[in-house]
Design an enzyme around this catalytic site. Structure first.
Site, PDB file in Angstrom:
ATOM      1  N   ALA A   1       0.836  -1.202   0.000  1.00  0.00           N
ATOM      2  CA  ALA A   1       0.000   0.000   0.000  1.00  0.00           C
ATOM      3  C   ALA A   1       0.874   1.257   0.000  1.00  0.00           C
ATOM      4  CB  ALA A   1      -0.935  -0.019   1.202  1.00  0.00           C
ATOM      5  N   GLY A   2       1.764   1.359   0.971  1.00  0.00           N
ATOM      6  CA  GLY A   2       2.576   2.574   1.108  1.00  0.00           C
ATOM      7  C   GLY A   2       3.538   2.773  -0.038  1.00  0.00           C
TER       8      GLY A   2
ATOM      9  N   ARG B   1     -10.556 -19.385   5.908  1.00  0.00           N
ATOM     10  CA  ARG B   1      -9.533 -19.505   6.944  1.00  0.00           C
ATOM     11  C   ARG B   1     -10.086 -19.617   8.358  1.00  0.00           C
ATOM     12  NH1 ARG B   1      -5.271 -15.061   4.501  1.00  0.00           N
ATOM     13  NH2 ARG B   1      -4.649 -16.392   2.770  1.00  0.00           N
TER      14      ARG B   1
END
Lengths: 220, 641, 246
Positions: free
Chosen positions: B51-52, B337
């Site tokens: 993301a960053g 999960r």
């Protein structure tokens, strides 16, 4: 050419020139087995190459210049790369263990240096005859046979060590040149290494045959 | 722990209208920034993961003045790199009935109806562009002999929409983003600060205007101001000490932002990943995930009989319990999960677990090897098998793997609106650090999708709408000084305690407490116990922690202590959130709320909302609810039978 | 297991540094190497000593942050393994283990075993990318890529940037690292337009950082945790020489 990759390319190309020279030199040496006459004729022929188009010894001189330039460039590149390597690791490891097999790769630098020193001796002995019993004004074959006379067994020994070092140098150097020039790849590695080893072996045997034959009295 | 309820919170940025048009509408409505002005606008991006990294690169490319920060020695180390399995995208390259709508539907359902429809739909839309972008960057996805991209089906999906690069998809995608980022660094649009840790957020005149960071090499405290701050600092799974996160992952950045006024949403939603290598001893420092893709061919089982300690090969077929296939015949080993994890916990609680301490189940490739041949299995999973063998010393071609669930991902995070803006204007939160798209449970191969969607495509558009009003002028000096002073005081305090316990020993104890009381299964009793114990442990920490060295040097003990201190505060909020949410949903299982078969039972009447917590310095957090409405996917009880 | 560790301690970039001996007791063979160091550090902190600083993060062999020279071998003698994935079962009880940082001028020591590898980032900055702004990409299926090329590109792209190649190279060369990225992008159609400029810029940057030249010893690929093959360097050389011809 100033970059490390450029210098490596210089080493590869100049190395190739020298290998070419070695092959011809070895073939020439082997003429001794055909008799002194044959060997001397060969030496003479070198000097009269392309005569009368070119003057006496001109082609040989050009070749010698190319060879000397190659040697100088090869050494210049090697020295500056070695210096660069030293600067790249100012602090040494306390413990260091090699993980890549290949004894030959680790003796390139001092092996090369030893070969260079030997070449000086070799020229003084057989080319200029300075340290040769027969002196400069003798037939090449006489110098050669006198040079490796059984009484001078230590000369043969020096020669033997040098030639083996040349072989080891080439075993790494030849395939390394292909790698440096970007002609190697995974599929070719095996073939290249085999070629390098074979070439080295042929040169070692080819160069050792005449002096050993002389020292042991097979050729007189 | 006390809390009070505040007014509801609404996402005011989400456009109305047909869901497939909302993102287009928002993009069009968002104000544009004049290209000449972009250079004058400063943006800080903290974190360099998917993301960053992608956000900083894209913002730089757009012409903003970007400062990017990470605590590692290089932006390429961010933990996105460890993602193995793949990335989802609704490309429908297989023609197997996939579509944007289906990915949207699966994600909303998989998130157990606790995510926003608008956000999820946008994510599914953008997923398509991510693959194009990554391929153009040179990400070497797996390909078929025809030269086209290969896909596989993954964790809970019945279509083949997961793109992958062997077992290293996260690495390849991150390196793509990293390279794009370094390209901007070279272009001078992004200034990179490695080994810098954010320790506080500067808020002035009601806007996020910068951060206080510590240069981890020199110890210098630096102030960086900007027109907007983007947090992309990942999840907080390390509150459990043992997790699949990297050792350095921490909550400090988002927690400090929370203390400065950003609401924290759904902190209790924790994803426990079913296929991790079990704990081998007390010294264990982290847990290693084995890609979920292994469940495509591996069969999960335990001995039928309790306490059966025969070697797995000696247990005959009829004495094995392939419990996932038995309980969930439709999905078998591929259930989501949360379901797979809890099923493993249940069989271990019954005393049928295998390996040291009975905390493990078998993941067996015997049948796959017989069916496909060893070579085919090796081709698909070779690197995972090697990794398993390196860690455990056991060869999974000969003996079944042992796996056990471990904390993997945190769906909760800072609350953001449709624009990914937090409750502090000018503070944007992207990737795992926000709470937005996964609801109460994240589907496999969706984290990479969300991180890159936020960074490459969503944030660069929405942040423009905010920045169009900028630049915002000088930052109030008082606010900066106050933040810096607070950071310095805290470091001083940590160094001055000089007690008898290491930061790690506190972290381990906190982690164990969280795992036992706020882990795979939570009860009112366990949570109350945790809420009692955490403050005690925190008190002991502040009285008895030992931090060696000084503040003016590389000091890994000091770094660690600061992070652990924040984990205490976060842990408390997590337990409170888990206590208040008396339903079970996704990664949050309250034992009191289950159906007759022991499956999670949601309570849509009371809990179809996001819990957004407001920080209170007095220790009485304020709960704001954001009601969730489902116009497109009808709320149903999840069933994978 | 009981072990004797000889660890390089250096308080900062200007300190000369020295080897310091520590005893570590009750080491479990199932511990990772870093967990063994954790145990040592926990003890040092309690004793009020400065713990040994070392870089690490993911501890699953992929982030590339950890790295130390163990008994003279980068990442230790276990092949294709990062330090964090090296387990104590590969050591003998009673062994003496020397631990040193990566040693290379372009990787100055920050503290103890922590070195500064930002030179690698700058090599990537020089050209280790494909210039493609977000949102401008054509459909992923518009350019098919031969599977063999994609697979070979992947093999090169698995480099984790740990720096073991530099640490192991007798010349301190970063050729394997640089070549891995050049090869990865050079094998893909997407990397073609910038292929030659990339090779030239990255190799020149590698030189500018002060790394040594490659002499094809193969030490790098032998210690590489990802087994990046040596022929990536040949490809780099080829691209570089071509770029210089133009």
């Amino acid at each position: 050419m100033a970059s490390s990759n450029g210098k490596k390319a210089v080493m590869a190309v100049t190395g190739a020139v020298m290998v070419g020279f070695l092959v011809l030199h070895m073939l020439g040496n082997l003429k001794i087995f055909l008799g002194r006459e044959s060997f001397n004729d060969y030496a003479h022929a070198l000097r009269t190459l392309l005569e009368p188009i070119a003057p006496y010894r001109s082609v040989l001189t050009i070749l010698e210049i190319i060879l000397v330039v190659s040697v100088v460039l090869h050494m210049w590149a090697a020295i500056s790369l070695a210096r660069r390597a030293k600067q790249a690791r100012p602090v040494k490891y306390v413990a260091k263990k090699s993980q890549a097999g290949g004894y030959a790769t680790h003796i390139m630098r001092w092996g090369g240096l030893t070969i260079a020193l030997y070449v000086v001796w070799h020229l003084l002995d057989l080319t200029f005859g300075v340290v040769n019993p027969k002196g400069f004004d003798s037939a090449p074959a006489d110098r050669m046979i006198a040079g490796f006379d059984p009484s001078r067994w230590w000369v043969t020994l020096i020669y033997l060590v040098a030639v083996v070092l040349v072989g080891l140098h080439l075993r790494h150097g030849v395939w390394s040149a292909f790698q440096t020039l970007g002609w190697a790849n995974r599929a070719r590695y095996k073939a290249l290494r085999a070629t390098a080893s074979l070439l080295s072996a042929v040169l070692v045997v080819g160069f050792l045959a005449p002096p050993l034959a002389i020292t042991f009295g097979v050729v007189k | 722990m006390k809390f009070v309820e505040g007014p509801d919170i609404r996402d005011t940025k989400a456009p109305e209208g047909p869901i497939e048009e909302r993102w287009e509408k928002r993009k069009f409505a968002a104000k544009l920034v004049n290209p000449a002005n972009k250079r004058k606008l400063n943006v800080i991006v903290v974190g360099t993961g998917l993301a960053g990294g992608s956000a900083a690169a894209t913002l730089g490319e757009l012409g903003y003045n970007v400062k990017s920060f990470c605590y590692q020695d290089s932006p390429r180390r961010a933990h996105s790199i460890a993602a193995q399995g793949g990335i989802n995208a609704a490309k429908n390259y297989r023609g197997d009935g996939d579509s944007i709508y289906r990915l949207f539907y699966d994600t909303v359902k998989g998130g157990d109806f606790r995510a926003r429809e608008s956000n999820v739909y946008r994510l599914a839309q953008v997923s398509v562009n991510i693959i194009d972008q990554a391929v153009a960057q040179g990400v070497p996805f797996a390909r078929e002999y025809g030269g086209l991209l290969d896909t596989r089906s993954f964790g809970g999906a019945q279509v083949s929409r997961t793109f992958y690069a062997r077992g290293q998809t996260g690495q390849q995608l991150l390196l793509g983003a990293y390279q794009a980022l370094e390209r901007q660094v070279a272009a001078g649009t992004v200034q990179m600060f490695t080994r810098h840790e954010m320790l506080d957020l500067i808020v002035a005149d009601g806007r996020a205007r910068g951060i206080i960071v510590r240069d981890m090499v020199t110890g210098e405290i630096e102030r960086h101001v900007a027109d907007a701050v983007v947090l992309a600092t990942g999840g907080y799974g390390n509150v459990f000490f043992l997790s699949t996160n990297a050792k350095g992952c921490n909550t400090t950045a988002i927690w400090r932002a929370h203390e400065r006024g950003a609401y924290f949403a759904n902190p209790c939603y924790t994803q426990i990943h079913p296929t991790c290598i079990p704990v081998s001893g007390e010294y264990q420092s982290k847990l290693t995930l084995m890609s979920e893709s292994l469940r495509n061919d591996g069969r999960v089982w335990v001995p039928l009989r309790k306490g059966d300690d025969r070697a797995p090969g000696d247990i005959p077929e009829d004495e094995r319990d392939y419990y996932l296939e038995r309980i969930y015949p439709a999905f078998g080993n591929l259930v989501p999960r949360d379901i797979a994890s809890r099923a493993a916990k249940n069989v271990c609680d019954e005393g049928r677990g295998v390996g040291p301490g009975g905390l493990g189940v078998y993941l067996d490739f015997r049948d796959a090897i017989n069916r496909l041949g060893r070579d085919a299995v090796e081709k698909k999973y070779g690197n995972l098998f090697e990794m398993y063998e390196r860690i455990t010393g056991e060869n999974p071609y000969d003996v079944p793997m042992r796996i056990y669930p471990a904390v993997h991902y945190t769906m909760g995070g800072l609350w953001v609106d449709y624009d990914l803006q937090s409750t502090i204007p000018g503070l944007f939160v992207i990737g795992e650090a926000n709470f937005s798209d996964h609801g109460a449970n994240r589907l496999g191969a969706s984290a990479l999708m969300q991180g890159l969607a936020d960074g490459y495509f969503v944030l660069p558009t929405t942040i423009g709408d905010y920045l169009a009003a900028g630049p915002f002028g000088e930052v109030d000096e008082e606010a900066v000084t106050e933040a810096e002073g607070k950071v310095r005081a805290r470091i001083e305090r940590l160094l001055s305690v000089n007690g008898n316990r290491t930061p790690d020993s506190f972290h381990r104890e906190l982690g164990k407490l969280m795992w036992d009381y706020c882990g795979m299964e939570r009860t009112e009793e366990s949570l109350r116990k945790a809420l009692e114990r955490i403050p005690e442990l925190r008190k002991e920490f502040w009285e008895n922690v030992k931090v060696t060295g000084t503040a003016e040097e590389l000091n890994q003990v000091l770094e660690k202590a600061g992070r652990v201190a924040d984990f205490f505060d976060l842990a408390e909020l997590m337990c409170l959130d888990a206590l208040v949410r008396t339903e079970s949903c996704g990664g949050h299982f309250r034992a009191e709320s289950q159906d007759a078969d022991g499956e999670a039972l949601r309570d849509d009447e009371h809990f179809a909302h996001v819990s957004a917590w407001e920080y209170s310095p007095e220790g009485v957090p304020v709960l704001h609810k954001e009601p969730l409405e489902y116009e497109y996917v009808k709320m149903t009880q999840r069933s994978y039978k | 297991m009981n072990l004797t560790l000889k660890v390089w301690r250096q308080s900062g970039p200007t300190d000369a540094g020295r080897m310091v001996t520590y005893k570590v007791e009750d080491v479990s063979p199932d511990m990772s190497f870093l967990e063994m160091l954790d145990v040592l550090n926990e003890r040092l902190i309690i004793e009020g000593d400065d713990p040994v600083a070392f870089d690490h993060d993911c501890r699953e062999g992929i982030c590339g942050m950890c790295g130390m020279v163990i008994n003279g071998v980068a990442h230790g003698e276990q092949r294709a393994t990062t330090t964090c994935q090296l387990h104590m079962r590969h050591f003998e009880d009673g062994a003496t283990i020397t631990i040193e940082p990566w040693r290379a001028a372009p990787f100055p020591v920050v503290k103890d075993l922590v070195v500064d590898r930002s030179a690698f980032d700058r090599i990537i900055q020089a050209g280790g990318f494909v210039s493609v702004p977000a949102g401008s990409a054509p459909d992923a299926h518009s350019v098919p890529v031969r599977k063999e090329d994609a697979d070979s590109a992947f093999d090169a792209a698995t480099c984790i940037g740990c720096g073991a190649c530099v640490a192991a190279c007798p010349n301190g060369s970063a050729s394997l690292f640089t070549a891995a990225k050049i090869t990865h992008l050079s094998l893909l159609p997407q990397g073609q337009p910038e292929r030659l400029t990339r090779a030239k810029a990255m190799v020149d940057q590698m030189d500018a950082e002060g790394f040594g030249g490659c002499t094809n010893t193969g030490e790098c690929t032998a210690v590489c945790p990802k087994g990046i093959p040596l022929d990536t360097i040949a490809r780099m050389n080829s691209d570089y020489l071509q770029a210089n011809k133009k």
